[in-house]
Design an enzyme around this catalytic site. Sequence first.
Site, mmCIF file in Angstrom:
data_model
loop_
_atom_site.group_PDB
_atom_site.id
_atom_site.type_symbol
_atom_site.label_atom_id
_atom_site.label_comp_id
_atom_site.label_asym_id
_atom_site.label_seq_id
_atom_site.Cartn_x
_atom_site.Cartn_y
_atom_site.Cartn_z
ATOM 1 C CG ASP A 48 0.711 1.977 -13.916
ATOM 2 O OD1 ASP A 48 1.920 1.750 -14.018
ATOM 3 O OD2 ASP A 48 0.028 1.580 -12.970
ATOM 4 C CD GLU B 132 4.999 -11.973 20.842
ATOM 5 O OE1 GLU B 132 6.091 -11.542 20.440
ATOM 6 O OE2 GLU B 132 4.883 -12.751 21.797
#
Length: 1386
Positions: A415, A1318
Amino acid sequence: MLLSGYGKWNRLNFSAQGMTCDVRRSDSVHEDLTTQSLTFKLISMSSPSELIFFVNGKKVVEKNADPEEVLLSFLRRKAGLTGTKYGCGSGGCGACTVMVSRYSCHQERVVHCTVNACLQQIVTLHGAAVVTVEGIGSTKTKLHPVQERIAKAHGSQCGFCTPGMVMSMYTLLRNKPQPSMDDIREALGGNICRCTGYRPILDGFKTFCESEQTSACCQNGGGGKCCMENGMNSSKNINSEESDISEELFPMDNFLPLDPSQDLIFPPELLIMEKKRSGDALYFQGQRVNLVAPSELSHLMELKAEHPSAPLTGGNTTIGPKMLLKGNLPPLVVYVGRIPELRAVTWGENGLTVGAACSLSTLKEELEKAVVEMEEARTRGYRAMLQTLQCLAGKQIRNMATIGGNLLSANPTYDLGSVSAAVDCTLHIISKDGTRELSLNEKLFTDFGKTALRPNEVLLSINIPYSKPWEFVASYRQAQRREFAFSFVNAGMKVVIREGSDIVESLNIYYGGVGSTLVKPRQTCQQLVGRPWGENLLTEACHFLKEDVDVSSSIHGGRGEYRKSLVFSFFFKFYMQVVLEMRERGVSDVDLPLEYLSALKPFKNEVPQGQQSYQLVSGAQSSADPVGRPSMHQSAFQQATGEAKYYDDLPPVKGELFIFMVTSTRAHAKIINVDLSVALEMPGVVTVVSAGDVPGSNCRLWFNNPEELFASEEVFCVGQIICAVVAESREQARRAAQKVLITYQDLQPVFFTIEDAIKHKSYFEPKREVERGDVDEALKTAEHILEDEIYMGGQEHFYMETQGLIAVPRGENNEMDLFASTQHAAFTQELVGMALGIESNKITCHVKRLGGGFGGKVMKIASLSAITAVAAHKTGRAVRCCLERGDDMLITGGRHPFLGKYKVGYNSVGTIIAADIIYYSNGGCTLDESSFIMDKAILHMDNGYKIPNLRGRGVVCKTYLPSYTAFRGFGGPQGLMVIESVLHEVAVRCGLPPEKVRDINMYREEQSYTHYKQLFCPTNMVRCWNECLERADYEDRLGAIRLFNSSNRWKKRGIAAVPQKFGVGFSKGFYNQGAALVNIFKDGSVLVTHGGTEMGQGINTKAIQIASRVLKVPMSSIFIKETCTGNVPNAAPSAASFGTDSVGMAVKDACEKLMRRLKPLMKENPQNTWKQWVSDAFFQKISLSATGFFMGPATNVDWEKGEGQAYYYFTYGACCSEVEIDCLTGDHKNIRTDIVMDVGKSINPALDIGQVEGGFVQGVGLYTIEELQFSPDGVLMTRGPSQYKVPALCDVPAEFNVHLLTDSENPHAIYLSKGIGEPPVFFGSTLFFAIKAAIAEARKEKGLGDTFPLSSPATAEKIRMACQDQFTEMASSQTNGTATPWCIQV
């Protein structure tokens, strides 16, 4: 990090983050540099230099240091310091973070900085002191406060990232003993954690902040009220009157104090050595690479003249990955970090001049000082550069990478180039012929990785000028992740306005990421000069930009239209910014609508804050009983000190070999020939193993579905293992593997996507179907019909520890020990036995711990173990397998992509009458666990909704991709996502808030039945839902969001909430079992062994808590050594959120047996101690060993009838999230998330809350960030952290609240608890639906409908392109669709 070219070494310039330059040469030069006489006329050295540095206070002298060796391998293999971990090998995860200290003569002080040991060449450490996690404290001596606090705050789960986190924080404290929270956020920006969700890590570290002991705000380090008071953290406490609710997960009143006087001192010898440093250069010679490190600029100039193609290196952050990962090896490398002139920083009349070898951190610090000390008008350019630097890489990389390397790498996605060119930086170039200056503009970059510097020239320094009063400067970037990610597009812009007017005098615009080099839209910049900065100029600018900036549809990385849209969006932001500043000066009459202004405020990365609450145990419970109380992870201290051992930390076995896999480069082909001749002749190579070497079966058999270990005749995907090279070292095995030549004959068909599989009718069996009611009839009578689809992409596990094992033959009776990173030790044992043709009783699999698993270490690790065992069997020697990150991602598969197609009947009030859903998953080339994953998706398709007529059909597609496998949630997140998409789209079409539609369709009856006729009670789900909306203050915030959206054109907010009903346990009933072995020794200590594996979820900690309760002994007297198939055979995998349920019950059973045996002794001698009772039992011949077993429920589904008891029970929860999107760039910010979770009676609230947070953040990645990209040829292109981004600290919601539901009991599981591993993943979908709601608001501004397609994940590209406006229209591609796409949606 100073270097040159990219890919081809034909120039010597400073290049990318690390200083590289590529030199073309023949393979013979590559292979044997020692035969090449590199004459160094400038250096009078007859032998290599002696390398001197210190590690943890101990002197290291290397007489023959190899320039190829990096610090990580030195620490782990030579120094035996395995606390520093290998996570990626490319500086992208922070697991290898260490502190490097040097004495700076210029600053007259010791400078401490974090670095990535995987990139740090040891030969560049001459005169430096290295400190690793082992060097700051240990459990054997004394913990450092950083180690203690991260452990006690529950900031360590799998623990693999913990040493890196510790070292980042430790280094910060060495530099700033009382940091602010922003300091901590920046320090941890280069460290990735896949387990915790980051919150507990911050909780531990923020105790070092001065603001924690004052009234100053913890967000900004002072100057205001605490965010807990000013409403930023405003989660409603609905239990304010309840005394049994706690928000304290760890006590904060007994920490070790931070005492800097106890830290390791900088070695005086190095101090003297640095002060007396001579001008002599250092020279190091390796087998393939030589490195010279001059100390004087004149030496460097002569070297450049003599060796113009030799790359320069400073930080090694670009040349390092090329050498390590790509094998690009220049014969000579010149290290420039010892030359004072290249590291000088000076301020003058023309601004700041920084030496080319100055690190990006040094540049950032200098600019920050200037911004504080100087008037604003002079520092506009510096502020723009700072905005870029704050997001550029992580702290470790910024400490290593140099400004010269970043610029002269000539990589347009780095950048700094665009903003540096915009502010008119000047490069000071030097060579033996003299000096010259070059303007930093697009002419400097001649091609990708190439610059206009002459071969013998060196970049000396960069001048960054002050801004002038009528200059306006800005920088922009957009990446996959806001921090620690390469940008898609970056831009630097500067306009000079004629003083006192609105007339443009000059204009600089530069873009990176829209071409192979830095792009200046020259016509735009020229044509706008002399024009007033107003609306006409904006129109003309867009017209010129459209012609000037041509983003090819085949651009590297793809996303052509998105990149082009960013070209316009960035300029529009700049235009508005300049208008705003000109209006403040009274020289512009442009009417800039107030609702536009928020577009000018970039999202601020805040330190996450939040509340966590849980119910305290009953007052009647004994204080000695640990069940139900927050308890630190059993191994947390060992993980924080680096003492915790993972498979690759185990010391070498005598004679140990290393194995490297050779994989297919074709998706579907016949293997014609495998030429091993060159590979076998390479140094260190012992053998190559393939299908013909397997003494037993070459197939992995899983429920009658075979998969070859080694491809024998045909390959079915890129990445399929064909053979494996076995050598004396890892490097030798890798190099030889690259020399295996395989000849293929391509076969047809070959396809990779779900759509193509449907066209070819390529499916695995069985197909599934389940139906409740009569869907077809109900659809005929429905008031409204909706037909739509949603695609959900896959996900890489990205466990921090890559897969691997050590196979050790025992030398008799064909016995073999495996030390593996597996979630299913019994299956690994079984498969190795089958491959070797040996009974399982001679194969012993040991699992100490895993550095993360998430379902990915069940199947493929068994195959890798079998292959490695074959190599060990063939050679008779121990063999170690440790997959590199790229190979791990290529070979092992991930979460299944899903396509859900649905037809839904509903009425005008949002009640769903009927839904017909077809699920398609991409299973890859073999079935693996795909059918069971599809089962789970279908079984969860109703979520929490009572849809009277519901049909689900599931089809697993067979394609030519690596096989997809289990991943946390196991099909649940995909199945739930589709039905939630249905609810969302119905709500939109009814003009109702989605949460209202969810509410009216929810199960309510106390006795409810799923669509497959399993009975359950939804009361706690409804409680979670109602409490979540109340705690989140949903209604008030929904009103506030509407107000915000009406007042802001280019920023929009959205909010979404979902309930959840998640089945726990295996639908295959025989897996619902657990076993344990508990031994009591004569000294009273207890050893517990069970069939589960510890992978960060805390199963061992909970097992110890359970044993402690039953045996009534303190947790400190109980130990769990490892999981071992020799102790507990035939164990089920640790999966399905069922580990604690099964193992806990088994441990409880074994302990109760022991207590029954001891009870008579306890009654007879109640005054005795535990140790005395145990001793008495031994002398009375009472067994002090017991096995425990848990026979779980007989779950099963009859798919013919479409009914069954699929799960043991359900875990419930609800989540509400708010986001804000930038309509111009697609960036988004996760503002706030509230979760209420029903975990029954929690065994350990700290661990359970940690699982909720970690699962949710993994879901953040699944639904908004993580994107696997495959080429049109089926090659996985996202094969490391540079291309594949998982959530970082910047992605965690600014406010993150988690509450465990009170007064909940689960009679089916251990101590009334519930499994929790989960379910939280799916809650990441709330961000997806909130984003979709925000996009809909943006589309309304354009008069577009609020129904539109959006696939998951909702990445920045998808968000931006869905917010259609004049800029996306201008960016629209005019191609005829025949161009080859960069990647395909599989």
